[in-house]
Design a protein around this motif. Structure first.
Motif, mmCIF file in Angstrom:
data_model
loop_
_atom_site.group_PDB
_atom_site.id
_atom_site.type_symbol
_atom_site.label_atom_id
_atom_site.label_comp_id
_atom_site.label_asym_id
_atom_site.label_seq_id
_atom_site.Cartn_x
_atom_site.Cartn_y
_atom_site.Cartn_z
ATOM 1 N N ILE A 51 36.395 75.633 -77.262
ATOM 2 C CA ILE A 51 35.213 76.464 -77.037
ATOM 3 C C ILE A 51 35.568 77.499 -75.984
ATOM 4 O O ILE A 51 36.032 77.163 -74.902
ATOM 5 N N ASP A 52 35.377 78.750 -76.333
ATOM 6 C CA ASP A 52 35.571 79.853 -75.390
ATOM 7 C C ASP A 52 34.180 80.407 -75.114
ATOM 8 O O ASP A 52 33.617 81.116 -75.930
ATOM 9 N N ASP A 53 33.616 80.035 -73.968
ATOM 10 C CA ASP A 53 32.225 80.382 -73.650
ATOM 11 C C ASP A 53 32.179 81.188 -72.354
ATOM 12 O O ASP A 53 31.706 80.724 -71.330
ATOM 13 N N ARG A 54 32.716 82.387 -72.423
ATOM 14 C CA ARG A 54 32.725 83.248 -71.234
ATOM 15 C C ARG A 54 31.389 83.967 -71.071
ATOM 16 O O ARG A 54 30.658 84.182 -72.030
ATOM 17 N N SER A 55 31.106 84.362 -69.863
ATOM 18 C CA SER A 55 29.865 85.089 -69.585
ATOM 19 C C SER A 55 29.811 86.396 -70.363
ATOM 20 O O SER A 55 30.823 87.073 -70.536
ATOM 21 N N PHE A 56 28.632 86.726 -70.823
ATOM 22 C CA PHE A 56 28.349 87.996 -71.501
ATOM 23 C C PHE A 56 29.081 88.162 -72.829
ATOM 24 O O PHE A 56 29.201 89.260 -73.343
ATOM 25 N N LYS A 57 29.594 87.079 -73.394
ATOM 26 C CA LYS A 57 30.240 87.135 -74.705
ATOM 27 C C LYS A 57 29.722 85.979 -75.546
ATOM 28 O O LYS A 57 29.344 84.934 -75.023
ATOM 29 N N LYS A 58 29.743 86.176 -76.855
ATOM 30 C CA LYS A 58 29.344 85.113 -77.764
ATOM 31 C C LYS A 58 30.391 83.995 -77.734
ATOM 32 O O LYS A 58 31.590 84.268 -77.757
ATOM 33 N N ALA A 59 29.941 82.752 -77.674
ATOM 34 C CA ALA A 59 30.854 81.608 -77.620
ATOM 35 C C ALA A 59 31.660 81.513 -78.908
ATOM 36 O O ALA A 59 31.127 81.665 -80.006
ATOM 37 N N LYS A 60 32.959 81.309 -78.756
ATOM 38 C CA LYS A 60 33.842 81.116 -79.901
ATOM 39 C C LYS A 60 34.187 79.644 -79.985
ATOM 40 O O LYS A 60 34.613 79.048 -79.009
ATOM 41 N N ARG A 61 33.995 79.065 -81.150
ATOM 42 C CA ARG A 61 34.268 77.646 -81.354
ATOM 43 C C ARG A 61 35.267 77.471 -82.493
ATOM 44 O O ARG A 61 35.212 78.192 -83.479
ATOM 45 N N GLN A 62 36.150 76.507 -82.323
ATOM 46 C CA GLN A 62 37.140 76.209 -83.345
ATOM 47 C C GLN A 62 37.316 74.699 -83.425
ATOM 48 O O GLN A 62 37.390 74.020 -82.399
#
Length: 75
Positions: free
Chosen positions: A14-25
């Motif tokens: 999970i890439d859940d950085r501020s101000f960006k949509k979370a990317k999940r794989q």
């Protein structure tokens, strides 16, 4: 340790950085059917599972396990 002792089961990120949509794989390793099933950004995919092929994180774990099982004499 033998190469046969290490089997990948699943991988989730999970890439859940501020101000960006979370990317999940998600990746699941089906050793019984010799396939890898994944989902990234809502797109599903499937590939054949090849023997002795590992992702970068697994390579580090295999190295760690191999080194910890060796009798290393540093003298």
């Amino acid at each position: 340790m033998n190469d046969n002792d290490f089997h990948q089961i699943s991988y989730k990120s999970i890439d859940d950085r501020s101000f960006k949509k979370a990317k999940r794989q998600t990746i699941l390793f089906d050793h019984k059917n010799n396939i890898v099933v994944g989902d990234s950004k809502g797109n599903s995919w499937q590939k054949s599972l090849q023997a002795n092929k590992y992702d970068p994180l697994s390579v580090f774990e295999i190295l760690r396990l191999n080194l910890s099982s060796e009798n290393l004499d540093t003298s």
